[in-house]
Design a protein around this motif. Structure first.
Motif, mmCIF file in Angstrom:
data_model
loop_
_atom_site.group_PDB
_atom_site.id
_atom_site.type_symbol
_atom_site.label_atom_id
_atom_site.label_comp_id
_atom_site.label_asym_id
_atom_site.label_seq_id
_atom_site.Cartn_x
_atom_site.Cartn_y
_atom_site.Cartn_z
ATOM 1 N N ASN A 158 0.521 -1.115 0.167
ATOM 2 C CA ASN A 158 0.395 -0.253 0.385
ATOM 3 C C ASN A 158 1.058 1.050 -0.156
ATOM 4 N N SER A 159 1.671 1.287 -0.351
ATOM 5 C CA SER A 159 2.592 2.374 -1.131
ATOM 6 C C SER A 159 2.092 3.246 -2.849
ATOM 7 N N PHE A 160 0.959 2.919 -2.799
ATOM 8 C CA PHE A 160 1.488 3.665 -4.320
ATOM 9 C C PHE A 160 -0.304 4.073 -4.185
ATOM 10 N N TRP A 161 -0.910 5.359 -5.585
ATOM 11 C CA TRP A 161 -2.657 5.655 -5.602
ATOM 12 C C TRP A 161 -2.967 4.854 -7.263
ATOM 13 N N ARG A 162 -3.743 5.419 -7.563
ATOM 14 C CA ARG A 162 -4.757 5.745 -8.377
ATOM 15 C C ARG A 162 -5.045 6.355 -8.505
ATOM 16 N N ASP A 163 -4.438 6.925 -9.962
ATOM 17 C CA ASP A 163 -4.944 8.955 -10.661
ATOM 18 C C ASP A 163 -6.007 8.118 -11.515
ATOM 19 N N ARG A 164 -7.410 8.219 -10.870
ATOM 20 C CA ARG A 164 -8.505 7.797 -12.436
ATOM 21 C C ARG A 164 -9.096 8.506 -13.234
ATOM 22 N N THR A 165 -8.745 10.270 -13.004
ATOM 23 C CA THR A 165 -8.830 11.284 -13.497
ATOM 24 C C THR A 165 -7.944 11.303 -14.425
ATOM 25 N N LEU A 166 -7.694 11.031 -15.057
ATOM 26 C CA LEU A 166 -6.580 10.948 -15.765
ATOM 27 C C LEU A 166 -6.790 10.693 -17.620
ATOM 28 N N GLY A 167 -8.493 10.131 -17.631
ATOM 29 C CA GLY A 167 -8.339 9.412 -18.396
ATOM 30 C C GLY A 167 -7.839 8.780 -19.706
ATOM 31 N N VAL A 168 -7.238 7.383 -18.987
ATOM 32 C CA VAL A 168 -6.556 6.735 -19.830
ATOM 33 C C VAL A 168 -6.298 5.339 -18.840
ATOM 34 N N ALA A 169 -5.767 4.205 -19.383
ATOM 35 C CA ALA A 169 -6.188 3.041 -18.894
ATOM 36 C C ALA A 169 -6.310 2.898 -18.081
ATOM 37 N N TYR A 170 -6.662 1.973 -17.303
ATOM 38 C CA TYR A 170 -6.206 1.489 -15.195
ATOM 39 C C TYR A 170 -4.577 1.386 -15.388
ATOM 40 N N GLU A 171 -3.293 0.648 -15.848
ATOM 41 C CA GLU A 171 -2.434 0.326 -15.960
ATOM 42 C C GLU A 171 -1.988 1.014 -16.475
ATOM 43 N N HIS A 172 -1.877 2.124 -16.568
ATOM 44 C CA HIS A 172 -1.050 3.825 -16.821
ATOM 45 C C HIS A 172 -1.822 4.995 -15.656
ATOM 46 N N THR A 173 -2.375 5.029 -14.446
ATOM 47 C CA THR A 173 -2.453 5.199 -13.516
ATOM 48 C C THR A 173 -1.559 5.129 -11.980
ATOM 49 N N ALA A 174 -1.007 4.386 -11.778
ATOM 50 C CA ALA A 174 -0.731 4.150 -10.771
ATOM 51 C C ALA A 174 1.049 4.978 -10.050
ATOM 52 N N PHE A 175 0.613 5.704 -8.888
ATOM 53 C CA PHE A 175 1.450 6.871 -8.991
ATOM 54 C C PHE A 175 1.919 6.370 -7.302
ATOM 55 N N THR A 176 3.145 6.620 -7.111
ATOM 56 C CA THR A 176 3.761 6.800 -5.590
ATOM 57 C C THR A 176 4.536 7.909 -5.231
ATOM 58 N N SER A 177 4.690 8.298 -4.049
ATOM 59 C CA SER A 177 5.843 9.218 -3.189
ATOM 60 C C SER A 177 7.003 8.573 -2.850
ATOM 61 N N ILE A 178 7.795 9.541 -2.752
ATOM 62 C CA ILE A 178 9.436 8.821 -1.415
ATOM 63 C C ILE A 178 8.626 8.912 -0.493
ATOM 64 N N ALA A 179 8.055 9.483 0.164
ATOM 65 C CA ALA A 179 7.551 9.232 1.478
ATOM 66 C C ALA A 179 6.998 7.807 1.540
ATOM 67 N N LEU A 180 6.249 8.174 0.969
ATOM 68 C CA LEU A 180 5.439 6.378 0.952
ATOM 69 C C LEU A 180 6.386 5.296 0.404
ATOM 70 N N VAL A 181 7.063 5.911 -0.045
ATOM 71 C CA VAL A 181 7.875 4.352 -0.436
ATOM 72 C C VAL A 181 9.373 4.429 1.091
ATOM 73 N N LYS A 182 9.594 5.347 1.293
ATOM 74 C CA LYS A 182 10.463 5.944 1.943
ATOM 75 C C LYS A 182 9.648 4.454 3.986
ATOM 76 N N ALA A 183 8.527 5.073 3.740
ATOM 77 C CA ALA A 183 7.813 4.414 5.140
ATOM 78 C C ALA A 183 7.997 3.366 4.999
ATOM 79 N N LEU A 184 7.331 2.367 4.714
ATOM 80 C CA LEU A 184 7.380 1.138 4.286
ATOM 81 C C LEU A 184 9.114 0.265 4.545
ATOM 82 N N ALA A 185 9.752 1.473 3.331
ATOM 83 C CA ALA A 185 11.082 0.447 3.622
ATOM 84 C C ALA A 185 11.696 0.663 5.070
#
Length: 345
Positions: A158-185
């Motif tokens: 759970n270190s990602f989110w989906r941006d469904r506002t982009l108007g593209v296929a679902y597989e192109h909507t995953a984003f993350t941040s340094i804060a999220l991956v750093k916290a899990l690491a």
């Protein structure tokens, strides 16, 4: 000196002042003046200029994040401008995928993130990076497990989110941040610090390839990967940076709308071939080969060598001297050996 002392005593007698006390004061001042006169002229040392692209004193491990480079994802790319090092490599279907390395950054939006391919692991390993991806090929899955690679996978983590506002296929909507991956690491107790040096040496002083005998004018750099994809760069002499294009489209950030650019380009020629019926690729990342180092409007031929999957690739001029990069970000374009880059004035 004697005349000074006698004169000083006579004045004190006339004034009726305590001779011993003032005599001591006088002698102390004379000694201080003499020491000051004899002191060597020491020049004040200026502080050594520091790099801007990375903190040389930092031992923190980088995060290597897989970037979706399907054409549908181009307009929504985010955060790549914060990466100090980016690898672009061919994948199935003749398109490319990128792996962007972030070190000591707090980038808030990076992506879109796509799945792992096993040969990218060789370059994550040589940088001792924590590997971030959303899914994996069968070979990448087994290699990550067998090699014990510290990784964060969007399918399970759970270190990602989906941006469904982009108007593209679902597989192109995953984003993350340094804060999220750093916290899990940190939660997983992944080693925070690295014992590896930076892949490249950097120079604070401006380096110019035009001084090399085999220099090639490179105001335009064209790097074909396949019939489906070509990456190119246009040199801006004012900023001394290369503006980035893909299939002649200006490669821009989806949030800032600024065009991506780079200070250094490494073109590394590597043999690739299809390994299954799906068209997934394999690369001969271990061994040696040729390439080019491009900066400040000129390209020079180089050689590369890599001993094993986790060892660092060595990039040298043809005389064997290890290259240094200009202080700035770098794109490593790992181009199929069957393709030929073009340099134009």
């Amino acid at each position: 000196m004697k005349k000074k002392i006698i004169l000083f005593i006579l004045i004190l007698l006339v004034l009726g002042v305590s001779i011993p006390l003032l005599y001591q004061t006088f002698m102390r001042k004379e000694k201080e003046q003499e020491e000051k006169t004899n002191q060597p002229n020491v020049k004040e040392e200026k502080p050594k200029p520091k790099l801007k692209i990375v903190n040389e004193d930092s031992k923190s491990r980088p995060y290597a994040i897989m970037i979706n480079n399907n054409q549908a994802a181009w307009k929504n790319h985010s955060g790549i401008n914060d990466a100090y090092l980016v690898y672009e490599i061919i994948t199935e279907g003749g398109i490319t995928r990128m792996m962007a390395l972030f070190k000591d950054k707090d980038t808030e939006r990076i992506g879109s993130v796509r799945s792992a391919r096993h040969y990218f692991l060789d370059y994550a390993l040589e940088n001792d990076a924590i590997y971030i991806h959303f899914g994996w090929s069968p070979k990448a899955q087994s290699d990550i497990s067998n090699l014990g690679i510290n990784n964060i996978n969007g399918i399970y983590d759970n270190s990602f989110w989906r941006d469904r506002t982009l108007g593209v296929a679902y597989e192109h909507t995953a984003f993350t941040s340094i804060a999220l991956v750093k916290a899990l690491a940190e939660k997983r107790n992944y080693t925070r610090d690295t014992n590896k040096e930076l892949l490249f040496n950097y120079s604070v002083e401006e380096l110019n390839n035009n001084l090399k005998e085999d220099a090639i004018i490179a105001n335009t750099v064209v790097i074909p990967y396949s019939k489906a994809h070509t990456t190119s760069y246009q040199y801006n002499a004012e900023t001394k940076r290369y503006m980035r294009y893909m299939n002649d489209w200006a490669h821009t950030d989806g949030i800032t709308k600024e065009q991506y650019s780079t200070k250094n380009i490494i073109i590394q020629k590597v043999e690739n071939y299809s390994m299954d019926s799906y068209g997934r690729q394999d690369l001969k990342t271990i061994g040696s080969g040729s390439g080019y180092f491009v900066t400040n409007g000129y390209a020079v031929p180089i050689s590369w060598s890599k001993e094993n999957r986790s060892s660092q690739t060595k990039y040298t001029y043809l005389d064997g001297t290890e290259i240094s990069l200009n202080d700035g970000n770098t794109f490593i374009q790992i181009e199929p050996i069957s393709m030929t880059p073009t340099f134009l004035e």
